[in-house]
Write an enzyme that holds these catalytic residues in place. Structure first.
Site, short mmCIF file in Angstrom:
data_model
loop_
_atom_site.label_atom_id
_atom_site.label_comp_id
_atom_site.label_asym_id
_atom_site.label_seq_id
_atom_site.Cartn_x
_atom_site.Cartn_y
_atom_site.Cartn_z
N SER A 199 52.82 82.28 2.93
CA SER A 199 52.00 81.14 3.30
C SER A 199 50.50 81.46 3.19
O SER A 199 50.05 81.86 2.12
CB SER A 199 52.39 80.71 4.72
OG SER A 199 51.88 79.44 5.00
N ASP A 355 59.00 71.91 0.82
CA ASP A 355 57.79 72.53 1.35
C ASP A 355 56.60 71.90 0.62
O ASP A 355 56.61 71.81 -0.61
CB ASP A 355 57.86 74.04 1.08
CG ASP A 355 56.64 74.81 1.60
OD1 ASP A 355 55.72 74.19 2.16
OD2 ASP A 355 56.63 76.05 1.43
N HIS A 385 59.59 75.39 4.61
CA HIS A 385 58.52 76.31 4.93
C HIS A 385 58.88 77.18 6.14
O HIS A 385 59.43 76.68 7.11
CB HIS A 385 57.22 75.54 5.22
CG HIS A 385 56.01 76.43 5.19
ND1 HIS A 385 55.50 76.92 4.02
CD2 HIS A 385 55.26 76.94 6.18
CE1 HIS A 385 54.46 77.69 4.28
NE2 HIS A 385 54.29 77.73 5.60
#
Ligand SMILES: *[C@@H]1O[C@H](CO)[C@@H](O)[C@H](O)[C@H]1NC(C)=O
Ligand SMILES: *[C@H]1O[C@H](CO)[C@@H](O)[C@H](O)[C@H]1NC(C)=O
Ligand SMILES: CC(=O)N[C@H]1CO[C@H](CO)[C@@H](O)[C@@H]1O
Length: 415
Positions: A199, A355, A385
C-alpha cells in the site's frame, strides 16, 4: 481498565450488529469469500475511527493518534490470547539506522550469507508500525520461511510528519542497510537484497527502488522489489479500479484521497475537486500519458469505464504550485520516465481485483515491463485491499494466506 473493556465490548457489539445488517442488505462482490468476517473487520475499524473522532471533538488529541492508540490496545489483547512460545529461532532487535528506528529480524542459524529484505509497512502514511501485530508477525514469518534478515522501517507518520519525511526516513534506512559494512555485520549477501512494502509502503518502496537504481554512488543495489497493492499516483482518482471499488470496505476512494491530501500537506476541503480529477487538468500531456489507463490496461480491466477529465474553479488551476508533491516522482513513482524505470530491479507486483489501487499496480507493471524490467504481476480475482496482512486469527482470510504464500515462493525463486 473497566472503561477500556466497556469500550471494547461496546464496539464489538456494534460491529456485530452492523455486520449482520450489512450482510443482509449490502452484499460484497460475489468473488469475495468469508464476507461476514470482512464486514466485521471493516466495522470494527470504522467504530475505532468514530470513537477517535469523538475524542478529537472532546479535545483529546488528533483522531489518527487516538485510533492508533486504540488499535494498539485491541491488538495487545489479541496478542495475549494468541501468543505461542517463541522458538528462539529469531533474534528481534530495535535499533536505529542512520537515526531512523528499525526493527530487525535475524535468523539464529549458522551458515553462509543469507538474503536481506527492507520492509516498508502500509497504512496511508498515517497508520502502522513494524511492532504492530500483523506487520510484526508478517516479518517473523518472512524471516523464518526464507532464512532472511528482515529490516522493517519505523518511518515517521502523519499528522506529526508529511511528505517528504517518510520518504527520506526510508531512503536513509535503505542506504544504511545497503552499505557493505552493515550488510556484513548482519551476514547479508549483497547480491540478494530486496525492498518490499504494501500500500503506502509499496509507494515508498517503489520510490526508494527508483532512487537507489539511479544513484551511481551506491555500490550495492536492491536486486528485486516486491510491491503489494502499491499506491503509485495521485492524478487520476477515476481509474476503472477507483470507479469500480469506490465504496469498497476497508479502503474506499474517499479515504484514499484523504490519505493523499494529508500526506502531501494539501487542504482537505479540496477533496471533492480531487474526486472529479480537477486537480490534474493542467498536467502536461506527456506526464498524463504515463498513467493513461485507456492505453495501459487490458480491455478486461478497462471494462466500460470512461476517463474523467475535470475543469475546476480558478483555484484548481494553481493546484500544482500549491501541492507540488502531486508531480513529484518520490511521491508518485508511476510518473517516472522510461529511462528511470529501465534501471529498476526485477519486480513482483501484487494487485487485487476489488481494490481502488488495482490499476496503479497494473499500470506500473506494464510500464516497467515495457522499459525492459522483468515483472511478475500477480492479481487476485477474490482479493481486496489489506488481505496480504490478514493471515492470522481472528482475521485470517484464505486469499491473504494464499497471497502471502505466493509472495514467499516468488522471493525464494528470485532472491
Ligand atoms: C470511506 O471510508 C471511511 C474510512 O473508513 C469512512 O469513514 C467513510 O464512511 C467511507 N465512505 C463510504 C461512502 O463508505
Ligand atoms: C508515492 O506517493 C506520493 C504521494 O502520494 C506520490 O507523489 C509519489 O509519486 C508516489 N510515488 C510513487 C513511486 O508512486
Ligand atoms: C492484467 C493481468 O495481469 N491479468 C492477469 C491476472 O491473472 C490471471 C491469472 O491469474 C492472468 O491470466 C491475467 O492475465
Amino acid at each position: 481498565m473497566w472503561l477500556l473493556s466497556a469500550v471494547i465490548a461496546a464496539s464489538l457489539a456494534a460491529s456485530l450488529a452492523a455486520a449482520v445488517r450489512f450482510c443482509l442488505y449490502k452484499p460484497l462482490p460475489a468473488a469475495i469469500r468469508q464476507q461476514w468476517k470482512l464486514w466485521l473487520l471493516d466495522d470494527m475499524i470504522k467504530t475505532v475511527i468514530r470513537l477517535a473522532r469523538a475524542m478529537e471533538w472532546l479535545g483529546l488529541g488528533h483522531h489518527i493518534t487516538a485510533s492508533r492508540r486504540t488499535s494498539k490496545r485491541l491488538e495487545g489483547t489479541v496478542k495475549k490470547l494468541t501468543a505461542g512460545p517463541d522458538a528462539g529461532y529469531l533474534a528481534v532487535s530495535d535499533v536505529a539506522f542512520d537515526g531512523v528506528p528499525v526493527r530487525i529480524y535475524q535468523p539464529q542459524t549458522e551458515g553462509q550469507l543469507r538474503r536481506g529484505l527492507l520492509y516498508i509497512h502500509g497504512g496511508g502514511w498515517a497508520y502502522g508500525s513494524p511492532r504492530d501485530g500483523a506487520y510484526d508477525q508478517g516479518s517473523r514469518k518472512m524471516s523464518k520461511e526464507l532464512d532472511m534478515v528482515v529490516v522493517s522501517v519505523d518511518y515517521r507518520l502523519y499528522p506529526e510528519s508529511r511528505f517528504p519525511t517518510p520518504y527520506l526516513d526510508c531512503l536513509a534506512a535503505a542506504k544504511h542497510f545497503l552499505s557493505p559494512e552493515v550488510l556484513a555485520e548482519y551476514g547479508v549477501d549483497p547480491q540478494r537484497v530486496a525492498v518490499s512494502g504494501d500500500s503506502a509502503g509499496g509507494n515508498l518502496s517503489a520510490a526508494i527502488a527508483q532512487e537507489i537504481a539511479m544513484d551511481d554512488s551506491m555500490r550495492v543495489k536492491f536486486s528485486v522489489q516486491a510491491l503489494i497493492y502499491p499506491v503509485l499516483q495521485a492524478l487520476d482518482f477515476n481509474t476503472p479500479s477507483y470507479q469500480q471499488n469506490r465504496d469498497m470496505v476497508i479502503l474506499n476512494r474517499s479515504a484514499m484521497v484523504q490519505f493523499w491530501l494529508q500526506y502531501l500537506g494539501a487542504d482537505l476541503s479540496l477533496k471533492s475537486h480531487f474526486f472529479a480529477n480537477q486537480h490534474s487538468s493542467n498536467v502536461a500531456p506527456e506526464l498524463m500519458a504515463r498513467l493513461d489507463w485507456t492505453a495501459l490496461l487490458r480491455p478486461k480491466h478497462r471494462n466500460d469505464y470512461l476517463p474523467v477529465r475535470g475543469e475546476g474553479p480558478r483555484r484548481m488551476e494553481r493546484i500544482l504550485d500549491e501541492v507540488p508533491g502531486l508531480l513529484d516522482v518520490r511521491a508518485a513513482p508511476l510518473l517516472a520516465g522510461p529511462e528511470v524505470l529501465a534501471k529498476c530491479p526485477r519486480a513482483y507486483i501484487m494487485t487485487c481485483e476489488h481494490d481502488v489501487l488495482r490499476d496503479d499496480g497494473l499500470m506500473y507493471a506494464r510500464r516497467l515491463n515495457e522499459a525492459g524490467v522483468p515483472v511478475t504481476a500477480e492479481n487476485y480475482s477474490d482479493g481486496f485491499h489489506a488481505c496480504f496482512s490478514l493471515t492470522m486469527w481472528p482475521f485470517a482470510f484464505d486469499v491473504g494466506v494464499r497471497a502471502f504464500a505466493d509472495y514467499v515462493r516468488w522471493l525464494r525463486d528470485n532472491l
